[in-house]
Design an enzyme around this catalytic site. Structure first.
Site, PDB file in Angstrom:
ATOM      1  N   VAL A  16      18.155   4.035  24.602  1.00  9.13           N
ATOM      2  CA  VAL A  16      16.711   4.007  24.340  1.00  9.13           C
ATOM      3  C   VAL A  16      16.305   2.659  23.728  1.00  9.13           C
ATOM      4  O   VAL A  16      15.357   2.007  24.191  1.00  9.13           O
ATOM      5  CB  VAL A  16      16.299   5.169  23.401  1.00  9.13           C
ATOM      6  N   ALA A  82      22.358  10.411  17.223  1.00 10.51           N
ATOM      7  CA  ALA A  82      22.943  11.192  18.309  1.00 10.51           C
ATOM      8  C   ALA A  82      21.864  11.615  19.290  1.00 10.51           C
ATOM      9  O   ALA A  82      20.711  11.811  18.917  1.00 10.51           O
ATOM     10  CB  ALA A  82      23.624  12.427  17.728  1.00 10.51           C
ATOM     11  N   ARG A  90      16.577  19.502  20.978  1.00  8.57           N
ATOM     12  CA  ARG A  90      16.393  18.352  20.070  1.00  8.57           C
ATOM     13  C   ARG A  90      16.639  18.786  18.625  1.00  8.57           C
ATOM     14  O   ARG A  90      17.239  18.049  17.839  1.00  8.57           O
ATOM     15  CB  ARG A  90      14.982  17.785  20.232  1.00  8.57           C
ATOM     16  N   ASN A 122      15.578  11.844  17.688  1.00  8.97           N
ATOM     17  CA  ASN A 122      15.234  13.277  17.700  1.00  8.97           C
ATOM     18  C   ASN A 122      16.011  14.069  16.658  1.00  8.97           C
ATOM     19  O   ASN A 122      17.136  13.701  16.322  1.00  8.97           O
ATOM     20  CB  ASN A 122      15.564  13.849  19.093  1.00  8.97           C
ATOM     21  N   PRO A 123      15.427  15.175  16.187  1.00 15.77           N
ATOM     22  CA  PRO A 123      14.097  15.700  16.500  1.00 15.77           C
ATOM     23  C   PRO A 123      13.018  14.850  15.823  1.00 15.77           C
ATOM     24  O   PRO A 123      12.967  14.787  14.580  1.00 15.77           O
ATOM     25  CB  PRO A 123      14.128  17.124  15.945  1.00 15.77           C
ATOM     26  N   ASP A 125       9.774  14.697  15.205  1.00 11.37           N
ATOM     27  CA  ASP A 125       8.748  15.100  14.224  1.00 11.37           C
ATOM     28  C   ASP A 125       9.360  15.283  12.838  1.00 11.37           C
ATOM     29  O   ASP A 125       8.869  14.751  11.845  1.00 11.37           O
ATOM     30  CB  ASP A 125       8.073  16.404  14.678  1.00 11.37           C
ATOM     31  N   SER A 145       7.126   8.711  17.767  1.00  9.78           N
ATOM     32  CA  SER A 145       6.653   8.576  19.166  1.00  9.78           C
ATOM     33  C   SER A 145       6.105   9.917  19.659  1.00  9.78           C
ATOM     34  O   SER A 145       5.332   9.959  20.624  1.00  9.78           O
ATOM     35  CB  SER A 145       7.781   8.088  20.071  1.00  9.78           C
ATOM     36  N   ASP A 150       5.615  13.025  26.485  1.00  4.58           N
ATOM     37  CA  ASP A 150       5.264  14.312  27.114  1.00  4.58           C
ATOM     38  C   ASP A 150       3.857  14.224  27.738  1.00  4.58           C
ATOM     39  O   ASP A 150       3.611  14.783  28.807  1.00  4.58           O
ATOM     40  CB  ASP A 150       5.298  15.441  26.078  1.00  4.58           C
ATOM     41  N   ALA A 152       2.522  11.552  28.905  1.00  2.00           N
ATOM     42  CA  ALA A 152       2.676  10.736  30.122  1.00  2.00           C
ATOM     43  C   ALA A 152       3.234  11.591  31.262  1.00  2.00           C
ATOM     44  O   ALA A 152       2.794  11.496  32.413  1.00  2.00           O
ATOM     45  CB  ALA A 152       3.593   9.551  29.843  1.00  2.00           C
ATOM     46  N   ARG A 153       4.210  12.437  30.924  1.00  4.20           N
ATOM     47  CA  ARG A 153       4.777  13.329  31.949  1.00  4.20           C
ATOM     48  C   ARG A 153       3.705  14.278  32.471  1.00  4.20           C
ATOM     49  O   ARG A 153       3.631  14.570  33.668  1.00  4.20           O
ATOM     50  CB  ARG A 153       5.930  14.148  31.346  1.00  4.20           C
ATOM     51  N   HIS A 170      -6.874  12.010  31.834  1.00  2.00           N
ATOM     52  CA  HIS A 170      -6.635  12.005  30.396  1.00  2.00           C
ATOM     53  C   HIS A 170      -6.118  13.390  30.038  1.00  2.00           C
ATOM     54  O   HIS A 170      -6.845  14.378  30.217  1.00  2.00           O
ATOM     55  CB  HIS A 170      -7.925  11.698  29.625  1.00  2.00           C
ATOM     56  N   HIS A 177       7.480  17.522  19.694  1.00  3.10           N
ATOM     57  CA  HIS A 177       8.141  16.926  20.858  1.00  3.10           C
ATOM     58  C   HIS A 177       9.397  17.778  21.054  1.00  3.10           C
ATOM     59  O   HIS A 177      10.457  17.499  20.505  1.00  3.10           O
ATOM     60  CB  HIS A 177       8.503  15.464  20.579  1.00  3.10           C
TER      61      HIS A 177
HETATM   62  P1  NAD Z   1      22.775   6.302  22.368  1.00  2.00           P
HETATM   63  O1  NAD Z   1      23.939   7.153  22.014  1.00  2.00           O
HETATM   64  O2  NAD Z   1      22.781   5.567  23.648  1.00  2.00           O
HETATM   65  O3  NAD Z   1      22.517   5.242  21.205  1.00  2.00           O
HETATM   66  C1  NAD Z   1      22.457   5.573  19.858  1.00  2.00           C
HETATM   67  C2  NAD Z   1      22.813   4.314  19.063  1.00  2.00           C
HETATM   68  O4  NAD Z   1      22.603   4.570  17.677  1.00  2.00           O
HETATM   69  C3  NAD Z   1      24.294   3.900  19.211  1.00  2.00           C
HETATM   70  O5  NAD Z   1      24.358   2.554  19.677  1.00  2.00           O
HETATM   71  C4  NAD Z   1      24.842   4.032  17.790  1.00  2.00           C
HETATM   72  O6  NAD Z   1      25.830   3.053  17.466  1.00  2.00           O
HETATM   73  C5  NAD Z   1      23.576   3.825  16.965  1.00  2.00           C
HETATM   74  N1  NAD Z   1      23.684   4.303  15.590  1.00  2.00           N
HETATM   75  C6  NAD Z   1      24.155   5.495  15.138  1.00  2.00           C
HETATM   76  N2  NAD Z   1      24.062   5.540  13.780  1.00  2.00           N
HETATM   77  C7  NAD Z   1      23.527   4.369  13.372  1.00  2.00           C
HETATM   78  C8  NAD Z   1      23.163   3.825  12.118  1.00  2.00           C
HETATM   79  N3  NAD Z   1      23.364   4.499  10.972  1.00  2.00           N
HETATM   80  N4  NAD Z   1      22.628   2.581  12.082  1.00  2.00           N
HETATM   81  C9  NAD Z   1      22.415   1.877  13.211  1.00  2.00           C
HETATM   82  N5  NAD Z   1      22.740   2.346  14.448  1.00  2.00           N
HETATM   83  C10 NAD Z   1      23.289   3.566  14.525  1.00  2.00           C
HETATM   84  O7  NAD Z   1      21.487   7.278  22.284  1.00  2.00           O
HETATM   85  P2  NAD Z   1      20.083   7.038  23.001  1.00  2.00           P
HETATM   86  O8  NAD Z   1      20.101   7.637  24.355  1.00  2.00           O
HETATM   87  O9  NAD Z   1      19.680   5.630  22.817  1.00  2.00           O
HETATM   88  O10 NAD Z   1      19.146   8.007  22.104  1.00  2.00           O
HETATM   89  C11 NAD Z   1      18.853   7.659  20.773  1.00  2.00           C
HETATM   90  C12 NAD Z   1      17.978   8.714  20.129  1.00  2.00           C
HETATM   91  O11 NAD Z   1      16.690   8.707  20.769  1.00  2.00           O
HETATM   92  C13 NAD Z   1      18.505  10.145  20.247  1.00  2.00           C
HETATM   93  O12 NAD Z   1      18.283  10.857  19.056  1.00  2.00           O
HETATM   94  C14 NAD Z   1      17.658  10.720  21.371  1.00  2.00           C
HETATM   95  O13 NAD Z   1      17.571  12.132  21.306  1.00  2.00           O
HETATM   96  C15 NAD Z   1      16.336  10.050  21.072  1.00  2.00           C
HETATM   97  N6  NAD Z   1      15.342  10.074  22.169  1.00  2.00           N
HETATM   98  C16 NAD Z   1      14.073  10.287  21.781  1.00  2.00           C
HETATM   99  C17 NAD Z   1      13.080  10.364  22.736  1.00  2.00           C
HETATM  100  C18 NAD Z   1      11.673  10.644  22.286  1.00  2.00           C
HETATM  101  O14 NAD Z   1      10.775  10.863  23.115  1.00  2.00           O
HETATM  102  N7  NAD Z   1      11.400  10.644  20.995  1.00  2.00           N
HETATM  103  C19 NAD Z   1      13.393  10.195  24.089  1.00  2.00           C
HETATM  104  C20 NAD Z   1      14.713   9.944  24.438  1.00  2.00           C
HETATM  105  C21 NAD Z   1      15.697   9.899  23.459  1.00  2.00           C
END
Ligand code: NAD
Length: 321
Positions: A16, A82, A90, A122-123, A125, A145, A150, A152-153, A170, A177
């Site tokens: 992300v 994670a 989430r 996540n989660p 909120d 975020s 959601d 947008a979807r 709109h 989320h």
């Molecule tokens: P990912 O596993 O690819 O990357 C997570 C990164 O976080 C890793 O590089 C890890 O080393 C790093 N990390 C872990 N602990 C850390 C810390 N204390 N300090 C700095 N870095 C640290 O995961 P991803 O696919 O990038 O997803 C990341 C998060 O985003 C997840 O919680 C996922 O659920 C969330 N997400 C949110 C949305 C949303 O709409 N809000 C959408 C997609 C994913």
């Protein structure tokens, strides 16, 4: 419109975080982007790879960052933590990610700034609320975020279903989320016409049945994407660029970011998404709109689900003390 020092700090260099940086640097909106992760080697590799595309885009500095970079940032985006595994919700991530977010916020707090913090992990909120509590910053400057992705979807699926440019639709998803999110049909419209009125005139589909199907597809999208390819990052990457634009360019855009409600919609002390005006200081105003009665009830149930996840996070924290 005013524009602050356009420096963005991104914490979390996973799928992300790096997808967001890749999309953001192409826009020319940020002058400097600093990427931080526990895995410094990975950050080094990502920065090298991203930097090799710089000759093709507007000038921007992208570097491996440190928490000191937060001091003069306009925006700090947290994507570390994670991610969901197949079949996991989430909310299931709360124990692990609350600990990570608290550790990160403790470091951010050591470098006071006027930045807006944008939570993505996540989660989202619950973790926005954890960050507000940990940072002690005003609620308008620590946002999530939320349901921007959601929404947008929702727009995309309505656009496909109705055969209309998504930019003329709109539509808002509000609440968590997550599984309890609410498609706010009563706030949604096509070219100024409420969706219900539009459907009545259009008569192409059985709209009540399709409304339900579309809302379910929106809600379950992430589960499907995770089953197909392991994780979601392109849609959220572009959603984050949209929120970033609203903040760096002080756009006062209406976006369903997650923010701490204090009585709006009858909800107290829970972070969730409703339409908000977003500018350089984060949430400028929460729009307290009139919902249909069943949507208001669903929003209240959604806030209870988030409050339950927050209780888990607090329990975990006190058992670790
Ligand atoms: P990912 O596993 O690819 O990357 C997570 C990164 O976080 C890793 O590089 C890890 O080393 C790093 N990390 C872990 N602990 C850390 C810390 N204390 N300090 C700095 N870095 C640290 O995961 P991803 O696919 O990038 O997803 C990341 C998060 O985003 C997840 O919680 C996922 O659920 C969330 N997400 C949110 C949305 C949303 O709409 N809000 C959408 C997609 C994913």
């Amino acid at each position: 419109m005013a524009c602050r020092n356009p420096k963005v700090v991104v914490i979390g260099a996973g799928s992300v975080g790096t997808t967001y940086v890749y999309a953001l640097l192409q826009t020319g909106m940020a002058e400097e982007i600093a990427l931080i992760d526990l895995d410094a080697v990975r950050v080094e590799g990502e920065i090298m790879d991203l930097s090799h595309g710089l000759p093709f885009i507007p000038p921007v500095s992208v570097k491996a960052g440190a928490y000191e970079d937060c001091a003069d940032a306009a925006l700090i985006v947290i994507t570390a933590g994670a991610k969901q595994q197949s079949g996991q919700s989430r909310a299931d991530l709360i124990r692990k990610n609350a600990k990570i977010v608290r550790a990160i916020c403790t470091q951010i707090a050591q470098h006071p700034s006027d930045a807006v913090v944008l939570m993505v992990t996540n989660p989202v909120d619950t973790l926005t609320q954890v960050a507000i509590e940990c940072l002690g910053w005003p609620r308008h400057r620590v946002i999530g975020s939320g349901t921007v992705l959601d929404s947008a979807r929702f727009k995309f699926m309505l656009s496909r279903h109705c055969g209309i440019d998504a930019r003329n639709i709109h539509a808002y998803v509000i609440g968590e989320h997550g599984d309890s999110e609410v498609a706010a049909w009563s706030l949604s419209h096509i070219a100024g016409v409420s969706i219900e009125d539009y459907c009545r005139v259009c008569k192409v589909c059985d709209y009540k049945k399709h409304h339900r199907q579309i809302a379910e597809q929106v809600r379950d999208s992430a589960y499907h994407i995770i089953d197909y390819k392991g994780s979601t990052y392109y849609g959220i990457g572009l959603s984050l660029v949209r929120i970033t634009g609203a903040i760096l360019r002080n756009e006062n855009s209406v976006l369903t970011v997650s923010s701490l409600l204090r009585g709006e919609y009858g909800i107290h002390d829970v972070c969730l998404s409703v339409p908000c005006i977003v500018g350089e200081n984060g949430v400028v105003r929460i729009i307290d709109a009139q919902l249909a009665p069943q949507e208001k009830e669903a929003l209240s149930r959604s806030s209870q689900a988030i409050a339950a996840t927050l209780a888990t996070a607090r329990q975990e924290q006190s058992s670790n003390l």
